[in-house]
Design a protein around this motif. Structure first.
Motif, PDB file in Angstrom:
ATOM      1  N   UNK A  88       0.818  -1.208   0.000  1.00 32.14           N
ATOM      2  CA  UNK A  88       0.000   0.000   0.000  1.00 32.14           C
ATOM      3  C   UNK A  88       0.853   1.261   0.000  1.00 32.14           C
ATOM      4  N   UNK A  89       2.146   1.116  -0.246  1.00 30.97           N
ATOM      5  CA  UNK A  89       3.032   2.275  -0.211  1.00 30.97           C
ATOM      6  C   UNK A  89       3.002   3.002  -1.556  1.00 30.97           C
ATOM      7  N   UNK A  90       2.144   3.991  -1.651  1.00 30.89           N
ATOM      8  CA  UNK A  90       2.046   4.781  -2.876  1.00 30.89           C
ATOM      9  C   UNK A  90       3.318   5.580  -3.110  1.00 30.89           C
ATOM     10  N   UNK A  91       3.943   6.035  -2.036  1.00 26.22           N
ATOM     11  CA  UNK A  91       5.173   6.823  -2.187  1.00 26.22           C
ATOM     12  C   UNK A  91       6.274   6.000  -2.858  1.00 26.22           C
ATOM     13  N   UNK A  92       6.428   4.766  -2.457  1.00 27.40           N
ATOM     14  CA  UNK A  92       7.454   3.914  -3.060  1.00 27.40           C
ATOM     15  C   UNK A  92       7.188   3.696  -4.545  1.00 27.40           C
ATOM     16  N   UNK A  93       5.919   3.494  -4.881  1.00 26.65           N
ATOM     17  CA  UNK A  93       5.585   3.283  -6.289  1.00 26.65           C
ATOM     18  C   UNK A  93       5.862   4.537  -7.116  1.00 26.65           C
ATOM     19  N   UNK A  94       5.512   5.702  -6.572  1.00 33.78           N
ATOM     20  CA  UNK A  94       5.765   6.956  -7.291  1.00 33.78           C
ATOM     21  C   UNK A  94       7.264   7.162  -7.503  1.00 33.78           C
ATOM     22  N   UNK A  95       8.032   6.828  -6.488  1.00 31.68           N
ATOM     23  CA  UNK A  95       9.491   6.958  -6.609  1.00 31.68           C
ATOM     24  C   UNK A  95      10.025   6.014  -7.677  1.00 31.68           C
ATOM     25  N   UNK A  96       9.513   4.783  -7.717  1.00 34.14           N
ATOM     26  CA  UNK A  96       9.966   3.796  -8.701  1.00 34.14           C
ATOM     27  C   UNK A  96       9.621   4.248 -10.124  1.00 34.14           C
ATOM     28  N   UNK A  97       8.396   4.748 -10.315  1.00 39.36           N
ATOM     29  CA  UNK A  97       7.990   5.237 -11.641  1.00 39.36           C
ATOM     30  C   UNK A  97       8.886   6.389 -12.073  1.00 39.36           C
ATOM     31  N   UNK A  98       9.174   7.289 -11.118  1.00 39.64           N
ATOM     32  CA  UNK A  98      10.010   8.450 -11.429  1.00 39.64           C
ATOM     33  C   UNK A  98      11.405   8.025 -11.889  1.00 39.64           C
ATOM     34  N   UNK A  99      11.982   7.020 -11.218  1.00 43.04           N
ATOM     35  CA  UNK A  99      13.322   6.549 -11.582  1.00 43.04           C
ATOM     36  C   UNK A  99      13.310   5.661 -12.824  1.00 43.04           C
ATOM     37  N   UNK A 100      12.289   4.851 -12.963  1.00 41.34           N
ATOM     38  CA  UNK A 100      12.248   3.855 -14.032  1.00 41.34           C
ATOM     39  C   UNK A 100      11.912   4.464 -15.396  1.00 41.34           C
ATOM     40  N   UNK A 101      11.092   5.520 -15.398  1.00 45.00           N
ATOM     41  CA  UNK A 101      10.573   6.048 -16.665  1.00 45.00           C
ATOM     42  C   UNK A 101      10.969   7.503 -16.909  1.00 45.00           C
ATOM     43  N   UNK A 102      12.183   7.857 -16.498  1.00 39.53           N
ATOM     44  CA  UNK A 102      12.783   9.153 -16.848  1.00 39.53           C
ATOM     45  C   UNK A 102      11.996  10.360 -16.336  1.00 39.53           C
ATOM     46  N   UNK A 103      11.571  10.275 -15.090  1.00 43.69           N
ATOM     47  CA  UNK A 103      10.928  11.400 -14.393  1.00 43.69           C
ATOM     48  C   UNK A 103       9.747  11.998 -15.151  1.00 43.69           C
ATOM     49  N   UNK A 104       8.737  11.196 -15.437  1.00 42.72           N
ATOM     50  CA  UNK A 104       7.576  11.751 -16.144  1.00 42.72           C
ATOM     51  C   UNK A 104       6.697  12.573 -15.207  1.00 42.72           C
TER      52      UNK A 104
END
Length: 710
Positions: A85-101
């Protein structure tokens, strides 16, 4: 977490998000992990298609929450990973994985039971958690989130779950004809959040500067001191020889003994050590409980354990010698025999009215033998209200009142002490701040948890009216038979006013809701649902750290029982024993004491003392300010932090005026002998002086006469 775990987690995210996200935001192609696992099942893009797909998004639109499709997914496709349920972790992963969209959270929520109507507390706290994590991702992780959308506006049909759950901000009665929309508590919460644009700091939660009064009691708690009555080597009258050549042991010399000497308090090494540690902490008060069963094993005066009594006498006298005030509880509930002598526990414990008189006799014995050193008594320390029957509670109250009146009539004048009861008083907060029903539930729980004992003693001499009305209502259903006893008019007069101060122990705050959501945490007896605010800081034992709850508790006591002296007799939190730094306890002590200061300075609560729980991990594992390892006490950072607060008498700032406190006189009668025997010492001094002068003149004139005759 191993490298293999990280790879499996990455693979799971690739299958859930990367399937579409990687082609669009990275290189136009599927993740390599999908290609490796699906081989020929996964279609291939041509180079032209890759170029065409790549970059076809202006922002990353994210749906996050109780996603039904993910719950229905084959477990093998999760690669043994669990949803988080950690939305913050997912947002951080998306930011790192997909070039800071740029990220727009287009769908996020949780759900409540289909039976829950408008006070959806569980939904509120999940919503609060998700939005707080989004804010942390923006502020601390520099993730570019530019929008947030709650799902959903109103309750509806939830696919394979049908109408068994609800997700809407607006309640819909599916059985009604017109299907009106009614705003839930979550809708009001979300409205306030939008108006504030997040979670701005509230003025009432900001720390304050200031000091407590000069005579403020700074204390520490140890439920039961370690009674170590092993005789000192100096009390052994035998003579020994050390056999250094053969056995390397001491050998007793037969027929040779030394004169037997009187026992002294300094013979107890355990006392000296604990006193030194308390001095190191700079506390002014030390709170502990006596063990009734150790002093009077049979529960009456027919058998007295003089060894244990002498130990307690030595302990309190040594405390006074170093100017630490002992705060002594006569009885505290315990797992073994409820803290009572075996005989009393066997014959009904507090259910048996005869235990009342036994307690009064025990109290009188303690007052007589310890009262010259103890000026601060607690009759009952933290009775377990949730595990107590009404008849047992009835007897406890009468035993307390009789012990108080005994002290008041026979010992107060000579010993000049004070005495009261100590109650556990955790704050109870409505889970839905906009709900009148939740407020009623919170008030009811406070009366059952605290008012049950507090109202007869500090109030009108009888049980709270809320208790009687609620039990009458429950009994009318014919499913229950809860009998709350009645006091006679004489008993009411006996109990009412049997206090010198209000002593409360406070550890945490709980949230309550009237809507039944989780059967495991629902109290059918009081019809109350226990709720967790999942954004709150928690200890390893899941106790919530809610400093403002202490201030609310203190204000409640004042509003209910007037401007009476109040002592926070215990306040503490558990920590992880494997961690070298107890940062959570440092934070806890700092903020709870600051809330106590607010109650004193801003709310005019007559607060006179604060005690931290507990002294060491030896008697209260995970709660101690001292770590106990291999018979050694080691101070934790929290001890040093508490000592600093004590030395400052609060939280002074550069603008806080200097506080000139008079030096406290030593309370020890032995240490104060000269003060109480001034006339006797003056007379003895005069006689001694007269004797010296007389001898001087006799010698002087004798020599003159001798010279004259020569």
């Amino acid at each position: 977490m191993t490298e293999q775990d990280i790879q499996e987690c990455q693979k799971s995210l690739d299958f859930v998000l990367g399937w579409f996200a990687k082609p669009i935001f990275i290189d136009g192609d599927y993740p390599q992990s999908m290609k490796n696992n699906l081989s020929s099942l996964l279609p291939e893009f041509s180079d032209a298609e890759k170029m065409y797909i790549k970059g076809t998004a202006d922002f990353f639109a994210l749906s996050f929450g109780a996603t039904l499709s993910f719950q229905l997914l084959d477990s093998q496709m999760k690669f043994h990973q669990l949803e988080s349920l950690s939305l913050r972790q997912l947002l951080y992963w998306i930011n790192r994985e997909y070039n800071k969209p740029k990220i727009f959270i287009v769908e996020n929520s949780w759900f409540v039971s289909g039976s829950t109507k408008r006070d959806d507390a569980k939904y509120i706290y999940y919503l609060k958690k998700f939005i707080m994590e989004t804010l942390k991702a923006i502020r601390y992780d520099e993730v570019d989130v530019f929008g947030y959308t709650v799902w959903s506006l109103m309750d509806g049909f939830e696919w394979h779950r049908g109408y068994s759950i609800r997700r809407g901000l607006f309640y819909v009665d599916f059985q009604s004809h017109d299907k009106k929309f009614l705003p839930k508590s979550s809708a009001l919460f979300y409205q306030k959040l939008i108006e504030r644009n997040g979670f701005p700091p509230l003025p009432e939660n900001q720390p304050v500067d200031g000091k407590f009064p000069c005579d403020f009691a700074w204390g520490i708690v140890d439920n039961y001191i370690q009674v170590d009555t092993r005789p000192s080597q100096f009390l052994d009258t035998n003579v020994y020889v050390w056999d250094i050549h053969h056995t390397k042991k001491l050998i007793k010399v037969d027929g040779v003994v030394t004169p037997k000497r009187k026992r002294h308090c300094v013979d107890f090494a355990a006392i000296r050590l604990q006193i030194l540690l308390l001095q190191e902490m700079h506390v002014t008060h030390f709170h502990f409980s006596l063990k009734w069963s150790l002093i009077l094993p049979l529960g009456n005066l027919s058998q007295i354990n003089h060894t244990f009594l002498h130990y307690y006498q030595c302990f309190v006298s040594e405390l006074l010698r170093v100017n630490i005030t002992p705060v002594v509880a006569l009885w505290q509930p315990a797992a073994e025999n409820q803290g009572l002598p075996v005989v009393l526990a066997k014959y009904g414990a507090w259910e048996n009215p005869e235990t009342i008189q036994a307690f009064v006799e025990y109290a009188k014995f303690c007052f007589k033998n310890l009262g010259h050193h103890v000026k601060f008594w607690i009759t009952m320390n933290e009775p377990y209200m949730r595990n107590l029957t009404y008849s047992a509670g009835h007897n406890l109250l009468k035993a307390h009142a009789k012990a108080w009146h005994l002290y008041d009539k026979e010992f107060r004048r000579s010993q000049k002490g004070k005495i009261s009861i100590a109650l556990q008083a955790d704050w109870v907060e409505p889970a839905c701040p906009f709900s009148k029903n939740d407020q009623e539930v919170a008030d009811r729980v406070l009366e059952f948890d605290i008012g049950w004992f507090a109202e007869p003693i500090f109030g009108n001499g009888d049980y709270p009216q809320v208790m009687r009305e609620w039990l009458r209502q429950r009994n009318s259903i014919d499913l229950y038979n809860f009998h709350l006893p009645y006091f006679s008019e004489e008993e009411k007069k006996l109990i009412q006013g049997s206090f010198d101060f209000f002593a409360l122990s406070h550890y945490t705050t709980i949230l309550v809701d009237w809507e039944k959501e989780d059967a495991l945490k629902y109290d059918d007896y009081l019809q109350v649902q226990m709720i967790k605010d999942i954004t709150w800081l928690n200890s390893p034992s899941r106790a919530a750290v809610v400093p403002w709850g202490l201030r609310k508790m203190l204000k409640w006591v004042k509003s209910k029982y007037g401007d009476i002296p109040v002592y926070i007799i215990a306040n503490g939190i558990d920590d992880d024993q494997n961690m070298g730094q107890d940062k959570l306890r440092v934070y806890y002590i700092q903020n709870y004491i600051n809330e106590a200061l607010k109650a004193y300075t801003l709310d005019n609560v007559n607060l006179q003392g604060y005690f931290v729980y507990s002294f060491s991990d030896r008697t209260a594992p995970k709660y101690g300010l001292y770590r106990y390892i291999a018979n050694q006490y080691e101070p934790k950072p929290s001890m040093k932090h508490y000592r600093k607060i004590i030395d400052n008498n609060g939280f002074p700032s550069s603008e806080t005026p200097d506080q000139l406190c008079p030096e406290m006189l030593v309370l020890c009668p032995e240490c104060n002998l000269f003060q109480t025997r001034k006339s006797l010492f003056a007379f003895i001094s005069f006689i001694f002086f007269a004797f010296i002068v007389t001898v001087f003149f006799i010698i002087y004139y004798a020599k003159r006469v001798e010279r004259r005759y020569k």
